[in-house]
Design an enzyme around this catalytic site. Structure first.
Site, PDB file in Angstrom:
ATOM      1  N   ARG A  62       0.371   6.465  -8.850  1.00  0.00           N
ATOM      2  CA  ARG A  62       0.711   5.346  -7.761  1.00  0.00           C
ATOM      3  C   ARG A  62       0.103   4.151  -8.358  1.00  0.00           C
ATOM      4  NH1 ARG A  62      -2.413   4.819  -1.918  1.00  0.00           N
ATOM      5  NH2 ARG A  62      -0.744   3.660  -0.834  1.00  0.00           N
ATOM      6  N   ASP A  85       4.863   2.716  12.745  1.00  0.00           N
ATOM      7  CA  ASP A  85       3.980   3.899  12.999  1.00  0.00           C
ATOM      8  C   ASP A  85       3.693   3.931  14.624  1.00  0.00           C
ATOM      9  OD1 ASP A  85       2.722   4.620   9.917  1.00  0.00           O
ATOM     10  OD2 ASP A  85       3.097   2.476  10.359  1.00  0.00           O
TER      11      ASP A  85
END
Length: 313
Positions: free
Chosen positions: A89, A149
């Site tokens: 990442r 979300d």
């Protein structure tokens, strides 16, 4: 001076192109400018959208260069590298920082007055970077945050309880990612406390149901990517909603990402929190009531972001 009637989209992959489409047919803009390293791709997307504009409000979509963004009051950044096999990442973020730096160097040379909306992931970290690199006023650099979300949460709660999702009032806050959290303590159905509404509908102990809904929201992107390779329709609609709040100066409350300065004991990091959004981007971050557990989880999410940025530097 840039005009809020004109919008720019930088990066027209799946997400950027879908955002361009939703914005072009929204009736908010007279012009949408698409900028991409692959000029041919931008030209093709612009032509494809223009061919259907006669079914919507007048809007001209065109491929352009950074100089063409000088007139845009709102600029969406949806560009970024995809993760390579075996890439960490941090390595991905390092590459995206270089991409973002290049974008902002070219953009700020022609426009320093627009509102920037970061959509590329990981959105919270990239919003922090954009705030630092652009030099734009705090509030003028925002991320899509946990708006999508939250929409997923409202949809799933509405489905479970048999009620219109627009009547579900609840938030996902924190990182747009694995450490995000649902704020159940103040959730309600048109003013009726969520626990009370559950009892009314015959659900005596909703804890397991709500945990399952939260997990489905948290893992939604993974599930969709496994099924179809990418997510883009939901975020396209979320970007349109944020754009509406900005262009119409609505002062709407949306959980966008912005630089947090002292709220909930969090400082100097970008996270998705309920915020008043209007013509100048984020006008205020709201301290909605949180339970002790929710506050601890939010602060944990902030610490995760700080650690990630520190590792990157």
């Amino acid at each position: 001076m840039p005009s809020m009637q004109k919008c720019g989209v930088i990066g027209v992959g799946f997400v950027g192109a879908t955002c361009a489409y939703t914005l072009a047919v929204s009736g908010l803009f007279s012009e949408v400018v698409l900028v991409d390293m692959n000029r041919k791709k931008a030209e093709g997307e612009a032509a494809d959208i223009n061919h259907g504009v006669s079914f919507a409000k007048p809007c001209f979509v065109r491929a352009g260069d950074y100089a063409d963004l000088a007139c845009c009051g709102l600029i969406i950044i949806a560009a970024g590298a995809n993760q390579k096999p075996g890439e960490t990442r941090i390595e991905l973020l390092s590459r995206n920082r270089v991409i973002l730096s290049s974008i902002l160097t070219q953009l700020t040379a022609v426009n320093q007055d627009a509102v920037l909306l970061i959509v590329s992931n990981p959105v919270d970290v990239l919003t922090c970077m954009a705030q630092q690199l652009s030099g734009f006023p705090v509030g003028h650099v925002i991320g899509s945050g946990t708006v999508l979300d939250t929409a997923r949460l409202k949809y799933l709660v509405g489905q479970k309880l048999g009620v219109d999702s627009r009547n579900v009032h609840a938030f996902i806050i924190g990182e747009h990612g694995d450490s995000e959290l649902a704020v159940w303590s103040s959730a309600n159905i048109s003013g009726v406390d969520l626990d009370d509404y559950c009892r009314i509908t015959g659900i005596a102990d909703p804890a397991d149901m709500l945990q399952h809904i939260y997990e489905n929201v948290r893992d939604a992107a993974y599930s969709i990517i496994e099924s179809k390779g990418a997510t883009y329709y939901g975020i396209g609609m979320a970007v349109r909603r944020i754009a509406e709040a900005i262009v119409r100066d609505e002062h709407s409350v949306l959980p966008v990402t912005s630089l947090i300065q002292g709220h909930y004991g969090v400082d100097g990091i970008c996270l998705g929190l309920p915020s008043i959004v209007g013509r100048n981007g984020v006008e205020a971050v709201l301290d909605i009531p949180l339970s002790a557990d929710e506050l601890a989880r939010l602060q944990g999410s902030a610490q995760k972001m700080k650690a990630l940025i520190a590792e990157l530097h």
